[in-house]
Design an enzyme around this catalytic site. Sequence first.
Site, PDB file in Angstrom:
ATOM      1  N   ARG A   1       3.819  10.826   0.721  1.00 25.69           N
ATOM      2  CA  ARG A   1       3.011  10.359   1.860  1.00 25.69           C
ATOM      3  C   ARG A   1       3.841   9.772   2.998  1.00 25.69           C
ATOM      4  NH1 ARG A   1      -2.325   7.254  -0.699  1.00 25.69           N
ATOM      5  NH2 ARG A   1      -3.095   9.007  -1.953  1.00 25.69           N
TER       6      ARG A   1
ATOM      7  N   HIS B   1     -10.447   8.880   4.030  1.00 29.38           N
ATOM      8  CA  HIS B   1     -10.683  10.120   3.289  1.00 29.38           C
ATOM      9  C   HIS B   1     -12.031  10.095   2.559  1.00 29.38           C
ATOM     10  CE1 HIS B   1      -9.012   7.399   0.225  1.00 29.38           C
ATOM     11  NE2 HIS B   1      -9.741   8.098  -0.632  1.00 29.38           N
TER      12      HIS B   1
ATOM     13  N   ASP C   1      -9.379  -5.743   1.370  1.00 30.10           N
ATOM     14  CA  ASP C   1     -10.126  -5.510   2.614  1.00 30.10           C
ATOM     15  C   ASP C   1     -11.458  -6.261   2.617  1.00 30.10           C
ATOM     16  OD1 ASP C   1     -11.154  -3.854   0.627  1.00 30.10           O
ATOM     17  OD2 ASP C   1     -11.066  -2.013   1.819  1.00 30.10           O
TER      18      ASP C   1
ATOM     19  N   ASP D   1      -1.241   4.410   3.661  1.00 29.32           N
ATOM     20  CA  ASP D   1      -0.213   5.442   3.788  1.00 29.32           C
ATOM     21  C   ASP D   1      -0.772   6.859   3.862  1.00 29.32           C
ATOM     22  OD1 ASP D   1      -1.035   5.714   1.180  1.00 29.32           O
ATOM     23  OD2 ASP D   1       0.877   5.123   0.278  1.00 29.32           O
ATOM     24  N   ASP D   2      -2.106   7.001   3.891  1.00 29.01           N
ATOM     25  CA  ASP D   2      -2.702   8.319   4.116  1.00 29.01           C
ATOM     26  C   ASP D   2      -3.445   8.357   5.458  1.00 29.01           C
ATOM     27  OD1 ASP D   2      -4.794   6.661   3.461  1.00 29.01           O
ATOM     28  OD2 ASP D   2      -5.689   7.985   1.955  1.00 29.01           O
TER      29      ASP D   2
END
Length: 321
Positions: free
Chosen positions: A70, A256, A232, A143-144
Amino acid sequence: MQCRLLRGLAGGFLTLLCMGLLSLRYHLSQSPKSVQETLGLSPPSPRPPELQLQDVFIAVKTTRAFHRSRLELLLDTWVSRTREQTFVFTDSLDEGLQERLGPHLVVTNCSAEHSHPALSCKMAAEFDAFLASGLRWFCHVDDDNYVNAKALLTLLRALPQTLDVYIGRPSLNRPIRASEPQPHNRTRLVQFWFATGGAGFCINRRLALKMTPWASGTRFVHTSALIRLPDDCTVGYIIECKLGGHLRPSALFHSHLETLQLLGAAQLLEQVTLSYGVFEGKLNVIKLQGPFSPEEDPSRFRSLHCLLYSDTPWCPPLMAR
């Protein structure tokens, strides 16, 4: 007698006129600040300078398992345009990454597990590093994520600079609930909105400083453990339940977990973050024609990067025209 009276009146008028001119000259010679002080006026509050990308702290959370699969993709694409503002937080030293990132690679003492304590540990490291930086905005991504720096700056510039701001994309269509511990072994049910870390979110410095009693140092991990929710969610809890703030929902952040193919090609340039991954057993990526095939560019990040920055050396000549 009449002439003498007229001469006296004329002299008096001339004296008043001279005094008035001298007074006007004195006030014009004063600076605006001294005039305001003379008249008892408060000076206007100075407007902050226009936000620049250099004012933004971008934190990328990752783990050693994704350094190759990634992170190298991000370094080749959007991080190459925001290197001075971007800091990568991981759990293991990597000489290859250290060589490419230098001090912008932050190796935390956090576990590599995908657990609430490990994730909160990294978020705490990000938050403390931002506070120490003195920058005006903190933006967290995973990291995506692909970060469109141009769209990010446009968004942040449009937000009020004198108010507390927490902006991102909720992953739920309703507030999340949590049990907040109370004295005498009691609990209180609370509910709040939070921006999903998988799509990224931003907080301005004014708000971040108010969060420190629950978020700085070891306090963030402790707060997360109290409500038994991930990092989060903990950010949203601190802002909404402890500080009385509110999330500003934005559809410009993407993870995603949503159907990314629904975004039209014309919309891609306006989005702040994008993502890729597998959702419901299928590859979930943005829909974009070329310049690389899906086999060459399964995430579509390289194709998107060439659309945004056609002068990139490795972009095909067709994109550079």
